[in-house]
Design an enzyme around this catalytic site. Structure first.
Site, PDB file in Angstrom:
ATOM      1  N   HIS A  41      12.877  -2.017  -1.202  1.00 14.77           N
ATOM      2  CA  HIS A  41      12.080  -1.592  -2.024  1.00 14.77           C
ATOM      3  C   HIS A  41      12.709  -0.192  -2.773  1.00 14.77           C
ATOM      4  CE1 HIS A  41       8.657   0.436  -4.274  1.00 14.77           C
ATOM      5  NE2 HIS A  41       8.335  -0.872  -4.266  1.00 14.77           N
TER       6      HIS A  41
ATOM      7  N   TRP B  36       0.732  -1.124  -0.092  1.00 15.28           N
ATOM      8  CA  TRP B  36      -0.114   0.151   0.046  1.00 15.28           C
ATOM      9  C   TRP B  36       0.809   1.081  -0.201  1.00 15.28           C
ATOM     10  CZ3 TRP B  36      -4.350  -1.397   4.207  1.00 15.28           C
ATOM     11  CH2 TRP B  36      -4.980  -2.197   3.859  1.00 15.28           C
TER      12      TRP B  36
ATOM     13  N   GLU C  32      11.662  -6.135  -9.513  1.00 15.52           N
ATOM     14  CA  GLU C  32      10.750  -5.010  -9.812  1.00 15.52           C
ATOM     15  C   GLU C  32      11.360  -4.035 -10.612  1.00 15.52           C
ATOM     16  OE1 GLU C  32       7.298  -3.931  -7.078  1.00 15.52           O
ATOM     17  OE2 GLU C  32       9.015  -3.110  -6.375  1.00 15.52           O
TER      18      GLU C  32
ATOM     19  N   GLY D  78       1.334  -2.541  -6.322  1.00 16.55           N
ATOM     20  CA  GLY D  78       1.281  -1.302  -5.625  1.00 16.55           C
ATOM     21  C   GLY D  78      -0.050  -0.741  -5.722  1.00 16.55           C
TER      22      GLY D  78
END
Ligand code: PGA
Length: 251
Positions: free
Chosen positions: A94, A10, A164, A234
């Site tokens: 991330h 989130w 990613e 996401g």
């Protein structure tokens, strides 16, 4: 084969606890109906405790953790505190933390090592900022190897790699999802490094998932053609209907 793992990242959303509870309840409703898909919800820290109390089938995740279990680290949150309120999965490295907070490969390695040693499931994010053509840039391999520098073979069963590509993350300018073909190439590339480091058997326990503009329309092709074992979602995880559709299509 693992069950597909769908992680809702989130990020710094939603704005209120009320909205967070609504989102989590919707995801939970979907988790209760769809078998054979593992769902992890990773809300912002202030919502973790409340979300834990409304989920049953879904698992709780956090978006980051510090490496020490306690101590003089103002503003940080430890894996022990997270584990204490029921978080089982922790996203580490991330790209948004690497970019906006300057997280280095060294720091990410320290966190990965500490968390895996203490039995947490680590979702380690790696991915290049730019790519030309289909070849996976060696920067991805460098990120992977440096994050795993202290990690021993007996620690990797709780490791998940989230590939990613930064340019594919929906909020980045000009973002577009990677192709399932390239995602497949990334899986092979990452798996090869894991096999070199830990041998075939241990490496096969590590799940490799894809992140970057995942939607209900493309999830199945990332899993089927891309041979990915799940997704880090996401933007689409903030839309309850779209997220439920992603979970259904992952089955
Ligand atoms: P996105 O984000 O699904 O909005 O592209 C994925 C992520 O950054 O984890």
């Amino acid at each position: 084969m693992h069950k597909p793992l769908i992680v809702a990242n989130w990020k710094m959303n939603p704005a209120s606890l009320k909205e967070a509870i609504l989102l989590a309840s919707a995801a939970e409703e979907c988790a209760a109906k769809v078998k054979n898909v593992e769902i992890v919800l990773a809300p912002p820290f202030p919502f973790l405790g409340a979300i834990k109390s409304v989920i049953k089938k879904s698992k709780l995740g956090a978006q980051d953790s510090f490496w020490a279990d306690s101590g003089p680290y103002t503003g940080e949150v430890s894996w022990k505190q997270l584990a204490g309120i029921g978080a089982e999965y922790i996203i580490i490295g991330h790209s948004e933390r690497r970019i906006h907070l300057g997280e280095s490969d060294e720091l990410i390695a320290k966190k990965t090592d500490a968390l895996l040693k203490n039995g947490m499931n680590v979702i380690l994010c790696i991915g290049e900022r730019e790519r030309e053509g289909g070849d996976i840039p060696i920067a991805v391999g460098i990120q992977l190897k440096s994050a795993l520098i202290g990690v021993k073979k007996n620690m990797i069963k709780n490791l998940i790699i989230a590939y990613e590509p930064v340019w594919a993350i929906s909020t980045n300018a000009g973002a577009r999802p990677d192709s399932p073909d390239n995602a497949f190439r990334a899986t092979l590339y990452i798996r090869k490094i894991l096999v070199e480091l830990y041998g075939r058997t241990a490496a096969s326990a590590v799940r490799i998932i894809y992140g970057g503009s995942v939607k209900s329309a493309n999830i199945a092709s990332f899993l089927r053609e891309g041979k990915m074992e799940g997704a880090l979602v996401g933007g689409a995880s903030l839309d309850p209907r779209e997220f439920a559709e992603i979970v259904r299509n992952a089955k």
